[in-house]
Write a protein that holds these residues in place. Structure first.
Motif, PDB file in Angstrom:
ATOM      1  N   ALA A  66      19.520  -8.945  -9.683  1.00  0.00           N
ATOM      2  CA  ALA A  66      19.880 -10.110  -8.866  1.00  0.00           C
ATOM      3  C   ALA A  66      19.972  -9.735  -7.392  1.00  0.00           C
ATOM      4  N   LYS A  67      20.566  -8.578  -7.129  1.00  0.00           N
ATOM      5  CA  LYS A  67      20.691  -8.129  -5.736  1.00  0.00           C
ATOM      6  C   LYS A  67      19.317  -7.824  -5.150  1.00  0.00           C
ATOM      7  N   ALA A  68      18.454  -7.196  -5.946  1.00  0.00           N
ATOM      8  CA  ALA A  68      17.105  -6.885  -5.469  1.00  0.00           C
ATOM      9  C   ALA A  68      16.332  -8.163  -5.169  1.00  0.00           C
ATOM     10  N   ALA A  69      16.491  -9.171  -6.074  1.00  0.00           N
ATOM     11  CA  ALA A  69      15.814 -10.453  -5.843  1.00  0.00           C
ATOM     12  C   ALA A  69      16.345 -11.126  -4.583  1.00  0.00           C
ATOM     13  N   SER A  70      17.685 -11.072  -4.409  1.00  0.00           N
ATOM     14  CA  SER A  70      18.294 -11.678  -3.222  1.00  0.00           C
ATOM     15  C   SER A  70      17.824 -10.976  -1.954  1.00  0.00           C
ATOM     16  N   ASP A  71      17.758  -9.650  -2.011  1.00  0.00           N
ATOM     17  CA  ASP A  71      17.296  -8.890  -0.847  1.00  0.00           C
ATOM     18  C   ASP A  71      15.843  -9.211  -0.527  1.00  0.00           C
ATOM     19  N   LYS A  72      15.029  -9.379  -1.580  1.00  0.00           N
ATOM     20  CA  LYS A  72      13.631  -9.699  -1.379  1.00  0.00           C
ATOM     21  C   LYS A  72      13.469 -11.068  -0.724  1.00  0.00           C
ATOM     22  N   ILE A  73      14.255 -12.036  -1.246  1.00  0.00           N
ATOM     23  CA  ILE A  73      14.205 -13.391  -0.671  1.00  0.00           C
ATOM     24  C   ILE A  73      14.644 -13.381   0.790  1.00  0.00           C
ATOM     25  N   GLU A  74      15.714 -12.641   1.076  1.00  0.00           N
ATOM     26  CA  GLU A  74      16.216 -12.554   2.443  1.00  0.00           C
ATOM     27  C   GLU A  74      15.177 -11.902   3.356  1.00  0.00           C
ATOM     28  N   LYS A  75      14.506 -10.890   2.829  1.00  0.00           N
ATOM     29  CA  LYS A  75      13.469 -10.230   3.614  1.00  0.00           C
ATOM     30  C   LYS A  75      12.313 -11.181   3.906  1.00  0.00           C
ATOM     31  N   ILE A  76      11.944 -11.969   2.897  1.00  0.00           N
ATOM     32  CA  ILE A  76      10.873 -12.950   3.087  1.00  0.00           C
ATOM     33  C   ILE A  76      11.277 -13.994   4.133  1.00  0.00           C
ATOM     34  N   GLU A  77      12.552 -14.451   4.040  1.00  0.00           N
ATOM     35  CA  GLU A  77      13.050 -15.441   5.000  1.00  0.00           C
ATOM     36  C   GLU A  77      13.070 -14.870   6.420  1.00  0.00           C
ATOM     37  N   GLN A  78      13.486 -13.617   6.547  1.00  0.00           N
ATOM     38  CA  GLN A  78      13.493 -12.991   7.858  1.00  0.00           C
ATOM     39  C   GLN A  78      12.090 -12.885   8.441  1.00  0.00           C
ATOM     40  N   GLU A  79      11.148 -12.502   7.590  1.00  0.00           N
ATOM     41  CA  GLU A  79       9.756 -12.408   8.046  1.00  0.00           C
ATOM     42  C   GLU A  79       9.221 -13.778   8.434  1.00  0.00           C
ATOM     43  N   ARG A  81      11.036 -16.350   9.543  1.00  0.00           N
ATOM     44  CA  ARG A  81      11.649 -16.731  10.822  1.00  0.00           C
ATOM     45  C   ARG A  81      11.021 -15.966  11.985  1.00  0.00           C
ATOM     46  N   ARG A  82      10.708 -14.694  11.727  1.00  0.00           N
ATOM     47  CA  ARG A  82      10.072 -13.902  12.779  1.00  0.00           C
ATOM     48  C   ARG A  82       8.707 -14.482  13.157  1.00  0.00           C
ATOM     49  N   LYS A  83       7.917 -14.852  12.148  1.00  0.00           N
ATOM     50  CA  LYS A  83       6.605 -15.442  12.404  1.00  0.00           C
ATOM     51  C   LYS A  83       6.733 -16.794  13.105  1.00  0.00           C
ATOM     52  N   GLU A  84       7.746 -17.573  12.718  1.00  0.00           N
ATOM     53  CA  GLU A  84       7.953 -18.873  13.365  1.00  0.00           C
ATOM     54  C   GLU A  84       8.297 -18.700  14.841  1.00  0.00           C
ATOM     55  N   ARG A  85       9.140 -17.690  15.130  1.00  0.00           N
ATOM     56  CA  ARG A  85       9.481 -17.432  16.531  1.00  0.00           C
ATOM     57  C   ARG A  85       8.249 -17.001  17.328  1.00  0.00           C
ATOM     58  N   LEU A  86       7.434 -16.144  16.735  1.00  0.00           N
ATOM     59  CA  LEU A  86       6.217 -15.705  17.409  1.00  0.00           C
ATOM     60  C   LEU A  86       5.252 -16.867  17.625  1.00  0.00           C
ATOM     61  N   GLU A  87       5.132 -17.737  16.611  1.00  0.00           N
ATOM     62  CA  GLU A  87       4.240 -18.888  16.727  1.00  0.00           C
ATOM     63  C   GLU A  87       4.740 -19.865  17.792  1.00  0.00           C
ATOM     64  N   LYS A  88       6.041 -20.067  17.831  1.00  0.00           N
ATOM     65  CA  LYS A  88       6.623 -20.962  18.841  1.00  0.00           C
ATOM     66  C   LYS A  88       6.393 -20.406  20.243  1.00  0.00           C
ATOM     67  N   LYS A  89       6.609 -19.103  20.394  1.00  0.00           N
ATOM     68  CA  LYS A  89       6.392 -18.473  21.695  1.00  0.00           C
ATOM     69  C   LYS A  89       4.928 -18.564  22.107  1.00  0.00           C
ATOM     70  N   ARG A  90       4.022 -18.360  21.132  1.00  0.00           N
ATOM     71  CA  ARG A  90       2.592 -18.445  21.423  1.00  0.00           C
ATOM     72  C   ARG A  90       2.203 -19.852  21.884  1.00  0.00           C
ATOM     73  N   LYS A  91       2.751 -20.873  21.192  1.00  0.00           N
ATOM     74  CA  LYS A  91       2.443 -22.260  21.570  1.00  0.00           C
ATOM     75  C   LYS A  91       2.993 -22.591  22.955  1.00  0.00           C
ATOM     76  N   GLU A  92       4.195 -22.102  23.261  1.00  0.00           N
ATOM     77  CA  GLU A  92       4.769 -22.351  24.586  1.00  0.00           C
ATOM     78  C   GLU A  92       3.924 -21.711  25.671  1.00  0.00           C
ATOM     79  N   GLU A  93       3.490 -20.476  25.423  1.00  0.00           N
ATOM     80  CA  GLU A  93       2.646 -19.799  26.395  1.00  0.00           C
ATOM     81  C   GLU A  93       1.310 -20.513  26.556  1.00  0.00           C
ATOM     82  N   GLN A  94       0.757 -20.997  25.440  1.00  0.00           N
ATOM     83  CA  GLN A  94      -0.504 -21.724  25.486  1.00  0.00           C
ATOM     84  C   GLN A  94      -0.350 -23.040  26.252  1.00  0.00           C
TER      85      GLN A  94
END
Length: 205
Positions: A66-79, A81-94
């Motif tokens: 359960a902990k491994a699954a939770s950690d995996k989900i959290e890691k996926i969510e973090q990734e 959010r990171r991609k969303e921030r990069l995409e938002k920054k890219r669109k703003e720059e564009q």
């Protein structure tokens, strides 16, 4: 994890670090301890020890999974959010780049837009001229007056200089309203002119 469960972590971690074979050697030492120092294998009847080990194994296996699954989900969510921030920054720059390009791009006006723009420019020019006009006229008038005063002063100076030059060549009258010459002197009245020198003689005018 409760305090009771983790209170021996330090001790067990130190024990695990002394086993070069890792978890396998650690388990071997632990079950050896149970066999030598306790009745773990014989005290509960046949199969009781294995059943107890498997129940605890299943319990902690479920928690670990359960902990491994939770950690995996959290890691996926973090990734994510990171991609969303990069995409938002890219669109703003564009968007910022497109704005700069649009501002610097020459836009061709339609005939109607050109007429309207020219009218606005003309109105603004008239307004600026109305504001600046009186002050400008006043300044020009003041300048003309000053120039006239300067010219007038210069003219007076020139006239005075010219009169001074003429007066230099004139004889100054004596007390008899005449003149003193090198060899004679003369005076005059309204009716008579008297000349005096080596000889005196009356002259009638």
């Amino acid at each position: 994890m409760t305090k009771k469960e983790d209170q021996f972590d330090g001790m067990l971690l130190a024990l695990a670090q002394q086993h070069e074979g890792g978890v396998k050697d650690l388990l071997d030492t632990f079950f050896s301890f149970l066999a030598r120092k306790t009745d773990f294998y014989t005290g509960g009847g046949e199969g009781a020890a294995e059943q107890l080990v498997m129940s605890k194994f299943k319990k902690h296996e479920a928690n670990a999974l359960a902990k491994a699954a939770s950690d995996k989900i959290e890691k996926i969510e973090q990734e994510k959010r990171r991609k969303e921030r990069l995409e938002k920054k890219r669109k703003e720059e564009q968007a910022e780049e497109e704005k700069i390009n649009n501002d610097s791009r020459i836009t061709e006006l339609t005939e109607e837009e050109a007429v309207k723009l020219q009218e606005e420019i003309d109105k603004r020019s008239v307004k600026d001229a109305a504001v600046a006009g009186p002050s400008s006229d006043h300044n020009e008038l003041s300048k003309d007056v000053e120039d006239e005063n300067v010219d007038s002063k210069d003219g007076n100076v020139d006239d005075e200089d010219e009169e001074d030059e003429k007066e230099k060549n004139k004889l100054k009258p004596n007390s008899g309203n005449g003149a003193d010459m090198p060899n004679y002197r003369w005076t005059q009245t309204l009716g008579d002119l008297d000349v005096s020198g080596y000889s005196y003689f009356p002259l009638s005018l």
